[in-house]
Design a protein around this motif. Sequence first.
Motif, PDB file in Angstrom:
ATOM      1  N   GLN A 133       0.593  -1.155  -0.015  1.00  0.00           N
ATOM      2  CA  GLN A 133      -0.036  -0.040   0.174  1.00  0.00           C
ATOM      3  C   GLN A 133       1.184   1.174   0.046  1.00  0.00           C
ATOM      4  O   GLN A 133       1.878   1.277   0.805  1.00  0.00           O
ATOM      5  N   GLN A 135       2.079   4.812   0.935  1.00  0.00           N
ATOM      6  CA  GLN A 135       1.834   5.913   1.885  1.00  0.00           C
ATOM      7  C   GLN A 135       0.632   6.544   1.776  1.00  0.00           C
ATOM      8  O   GLN A 135       0.473   7.455   0.467  1.00  0.00           O
ATOM      9  N   ASP A 136      -0.316   6.828   2.801  1.00  0.00           N
ATOM     10  CA  ASP A 136      -1.527   7.706   2.868  1.00  0.00           C
ATOM     11  C   ASP A 136      -2.489   7.089   1.687  1.00  0.00           C
ATOM     12  O   ASP A 136      -3.462   8.022   1.559  1.00  0.00           O
ATOM     13  N   SER A 137      -2.317   5.925   1.152  1.00  0.00           N
ATOM     14  CA  SER A 137      -3.434   5.239   0.362  1.00  0.00           C
ATOM     15  C   SER A 137      -4.370   4.537   0.914  1.00  0.00           C
ATOM     16  O   SER A 137      -4.066   4.077   1.898  1.00  0.00           O
ATOM     17  N   CYS A 138      -5.528   4.328   0.740  1.00  0.00           N
ATOM     18  CA  CYS A 138      -6.426   3.509   1.081  1.00  0.00           C
ATOM     19  C   CYS A 138      -6.607   2.279   0.382  1.00  0.00           C
ATOM     20  O   CYS A 138      -7.330   1.549   0.701  1.00  0.00           O
ATOM     21  N   THR A 139      -5.780   2.169  -0.692  1.00  0.00           N
ATOM     22  CA  THR A 139      -5.859   1.037  -1.544  1.00  0.00           C
ATOM     23  C   THR A 139      -4.762   0.088  -1.404  1.00  0.00           C
ATOM     24  O   THR A 139      -3.842   0.432  -1.399  1.00  0.00           O
ATOM     25  N   THR A 140      -5.169  -1.019  -1.060  1.00  0.00           N
ATOM     26  CA  THR A 140      -4.181  -2.238  -0.728  1.00  0.00           C
ATOM     27  C   THR A 140      -4.106  -3.359  -1.757  1.00  0.00           C
ATOM     28  O   THR A 140      -5.186  -3.637  -2.190  1.00  0.00           O
ATOM     29  N   ILE A 287      -2.051  -3.875   8.140  1.00  0.00           N
ATOM     30  CA  ILE A 287      -2.466  -4.219   6.886  1.00  0.00           C
ATOM     31  C   ILE A 287      -2.361  -5.705   6.488  1.00  0.00           C
ATOM     32  O   ILE A 287      -3.491  -6.304   6.088  1.00  0.00           O
ATOM     33  N   SER A 290      -5.162  -7.445   8.800  1.00  0.00           N
ATOM     34  CA  SER A 290      -6.611  -7.091   8.321  1.00  0.00           C
ATOM     35  C   SER A 290      -6.763  -8.107   7.206  1.00  0.00           C
ATOM     36  O   SER A 290      -7.752  -8.598   6.943  1.00  0.00           O
ATOM     37  N   GLN A 325     -10.061  -5.129  -6.506  1.00  0.00           N
ATOM     38  CA  GLN A 325     -10.958  -4.502  -7.134  1.00  0.00           C
ATOM     39  C   GLN A 325     -10.893  -4.632  -8.572  1.00  0.00           C
ATOM     40  O   GLN A 325     -11.024  -3.919  -9.467  1.00  0.00           O
TER      41      GLN A 325
END
Length: 332
Positions: A133, A135-140, A287, A290, A325
């Motif tokens: 991911q 840094q500062d992104s919400c997409t993994t 990360i 989860s 996705q």
Amino acid sequence: MPDRIWRSSTQSYLRPLPRRLGIAPRGRSVRLQRVLSDFGCEHSFARAAQSVQEHYGFEIGASAVRGTTLVQAQRARAQMQEQYDQSFRVLPAVGADQVVAQADGTMICTVEPGPRKAKRPRQWQEMRLVAAQAQDSCTTVYGATFGSVAETGQRWGHCTRQAGWGLNSQIHAMGDGADWIRLQSREVFGAQATFLCDFFHVSEYLGEAAPRCRPPQPDAWRRTQQKRLRRGAVSRVMAALEPHREPVGTPEEESPVRNAHRYLTNRLDCLDYPRALRLGLPIGSGIIESGHRHVLQARLKKAGAAWLHDHADRMAHLRVLRANQLWLSLWN
């Protein structure tokens, strides 16, 4: 209109209506396959069949859901394998400044092929999950495999590249300190990576040693060592453990202080928490933890579930494709 069955000089069983409509007995449209795979990917096959009846108003057997989902899972695995067969080392000149890359393993219950009602021995096998991911992104971006350490590293590289790895990027690699994870972080990312041991995994070792080091106040002792780690005073943590190490020859399970001391000693170059905190990077492997729960374990580790090795691998790829996705790419 009722369907009529005809005979001709060449065929004894002719059904004009299904042929005209382009359907076949026990056939399933692409839309129905998508629905069955959608439910089968998230729930047990029996529960998925109930969801079909609830939402679409017709009955279908759990075996039909199972068969369709596994076929689509095989397609997902083949699609992702095409990507993995390409080199991940072809990087853009400019990518994210910092990319967080994490890896870990989880145990999946598997069985050997055979009659479903027969007693078959169960075996727990490790499936490795990797994630990256920016840094500062919400997409993994995730990857999973039962394969070798080298194969895991390859998929780690692909995930990190998709997450934003470029020639200018710094890779913040993290894990529980397992040798295979540290080895692959060096092998895959080279000089661009800095490896950091998961702070909470280190804290578990300190927590187990605390009752031996300060029996009256073990929690206070552990918190003190955690504060020292955060500010980089690793030598003081080692000094606090040293006087309480169990004698040589004490069984491993009875030597929490010696275990903690050895763990830290072997990973002194992986404990630079002040740098990570200064750069706003995570010091815990949230990360990947989860990801274990919502990508793999939510489907593959249901109570009482056991999978054929190949079926578990297929389903993991379907779940990863969905988490990345790319679900629509399977149908378009």
